[in-house]
Design a protein around this motif. Structure first.
Motif, PDB file in Angstrom:
ATOM      1  N   VAL A 122      13.054  10.596  -1.961  1.00  0.00           N
ATOM      2  CA  VAL A 122      12.517  10.306  -0.549  1.00  0.00           C
ATOM      3  C   VAL A 122      11.843   9.124  -0.145  1.00  0.00           C
ATOM      4  O   VAL A 122      11.161   8.560  -1.276  1.00  0.00           O
ATOM      5  CB  VAL A 122      11.466  11.448  -0.144  1.00  0.00           C
ATOM      6  CG1 VAL A 122      10.107  11.342  -1.208  1.00  0.00           C
ATOM      7  CG2 VAL A 122      10.754  11.327   1.160  1.00  0.00           C
ATOM      8  N   VAL A 123      12.099   8.312   0.778  1.00  0.00           N
ATOM      9  CA  VAL A 123      11.677   6.769   1.044  1.00  0.00           C
ATOM     10  C   VAL A 123      10.405   6.995   1.995  1.00  0.00           C
ATOM     11  O   VAL A 123      10.341   7.750   3.084  1.00  0.00           O
ATOM     12  CB  VAL A 123      12.836   6.148   1.905  1.00  0.00           C
ATOM     13  CG1 VAL A 123      12.331   4.953   1.929  1.00  0.00           C
ATOM     14  CG2 VAL A 123      14.202   6.118   1.014  1.00  0.00           C
ATOM     15  N   LEU A 124       9.430   6.281   1.351  1.00  0.00           N
ATOM     16  CA  LEU A 124       7.943   6.332   2.064  1.00  0.00           C
ATOM     17  C   LEU A 124       7.873   4.956   2.328  1.00  0.00           C
ATOM     18  O   LEU A 124       7.594   4.140   1.597  1.00  0.00           O
ATOM     19  CB  LEU A 124       6.927   6.899   1.083  1.00  0.00           C
ATOM     20  CG  LEU A 124       7.392   8.344   0.279  1.00  0.00           C
ATOM     21  CD1 LEU A 124       6.342   8.451  -0.744  1.00  0.00           C
ATOM     22  CD2 LEU A 124       7.231   9.450   1.367  1.00  0.00           C
ATOM     23  N   GLY A 125       7.652   4.987   3.653  1.00  0.00           N
ATOM     24  CA  GLY A 125       7.205   3.664   4.175  1.00  0.00           C
ATOM     25  C   GLY A 125       5.554   3.575   4.102  1.00  0.00           C
ATOM     26  O   GLY A 125       4.973   4.448   4.860  1.00  0.00           O
ATOM     27  N   LEU A 126       4.985   2.333   3.686  1.00  0.00           N
ATOM     28  CA  LEU A 126       3.777   2.182   3.818  1.00  0.00           C
ATOM     29  C   LEU A 126       3.347   1.643   5.378  1.00  0.00           C
ATOM     30  O   LEU A 126       3.966   0.790   5.806  1.00  0.00           O
ATOM     31  CB  LEU A 126       3.057   1.178   2.932  1.00  0.00           C
ATOM     32  CG  LEU A 126       3.151   1.676   1.173  1.00  0.00           C
ATOM     33  CD1 LEU A 126       2.417   0.339   0.413  1.00  0.00           C
ATOM     34  CD2 LEU A 126       2.462   2.865   1.170  1.00  0.00           C
ATOM     35  N   VAL A 127       2.296   2.424   5.690  1.00  0.00           N
ATOM     36  CA  VAL A 127       2.158   2.177   7.186  1.00  0.00           C
ATOM     37  C   VAL A 127       1.094   0.612   7.286  1.00  0.00           C
ATOM     38  O   VAL A 127       0.084   0.483   6.540  1.00  0.00           O
ATOM     39  CB  VAL A 127       1.298   3.263   7.571  1.00  0.00           C
ATOM     40  CG1 VAL A 127       0.693   3.130   9.164  1.00  0.00           C
ATOM     41  CG2 VAL A 127       2.002   4.505   7.823  1.00  0.00           C
TER      42      VAL A 127
END
Length: 211
Positions: free
Chosen positions: A29-34
């Motif tokens: 799962v790819v998680l973008g840092l906001v």
């Protein structure tokens, strides 16, 4: 000096090519840092054929020096504390900072998730993506939060980073992918032609488009 990347989307495409070790793995799962990491993460997720989500992490800064983090908070009230620094503060000071950052985290979670399920990483391979690595404080906090959320492996992928931050983060994450590590790093913005401030609307659009 010419910029390395045209924009965050191009940077994400470059990163995806460096993530062959997890390409096609159904547990990724790819998680973008906001917020700045989300457009980069969207490009990575698209190229890898992996789901995209956001990881909202708020640093806990010292009251007199907010840039110095004594920990971080993540989804569901998760806390990661650097006890060595946190112990310098009175419990009331810690609580005040934590309350303020949790309030902002919950605001952002409510805005970005909009019906999406709470983030769960049990047994997953979490690929945490940001647009650059300056001090690495946020990324280190994100790694800790991802582990607390149950990730079995945590990778950090950034298009460009300071060598010192890369070295420190490499001792925290299972793997760090960072194609550019210039000795005279300076600031992340130096390496992009387009480094506009990412809006909340762009984050929501990226997440909506990935569904």
């Amino acid at each position: 000096m010419s910029a390395t990347y045209q924009d965050r989307a191009e940077a994400g495409a470059v990163l995806a090519d460096r993530l062959a070790s997890v390409d096609g793995d159904p547990d990724v799962v790819v998680l973008g840092l906001v917020r700045g990491g989300v457009p980069v993460a969207a490009a990575v997720a698209e190229r890898l054929g992996a789901p995209l989500d956001v990881l909202v992490v708020r640093k806990l800064g010292l009251p007199e020096a907010p840039e110095v983090a004594f920990g971080a908070v993540g989804p569901g009230g998760l806390r990661v504390l650097n006890e060595e620094i946190a112990d310098r503060l009175a419990p009331a000071e810690v609580d005040a900072v934590v309350r303020a950052e949790i309030a902002e985290l919950e605001r952002r979670e409510g805005l970005y998730r909009q019906g999406r399920q709470p983030l769960r990483l049990d047994g997953r391979i979490a690929v945490i993506v940001d647009d650059g690595l300056a001090t690495g404080a946020t990324a280190r906090a994100a790694v800790g939060v991802a582990r607390q959320l149950g990730a079995r492996r945590v990778l950090v992928a950034v298009p460009v980073g300071a060598p010192e931050a890369y070295a420190v983060l490499s001792r925290t994450a299972d793997e760090v992918v960072c194609p550019e590590r210039p000795a005279d790093f300076g600031a992340v913005s130096r390496y992009y032609d387009d480094f506009h401030e990412v809006s909340d609307a762009e984050v929501v659009d990226a997440l909506t488009g990935s569904r």
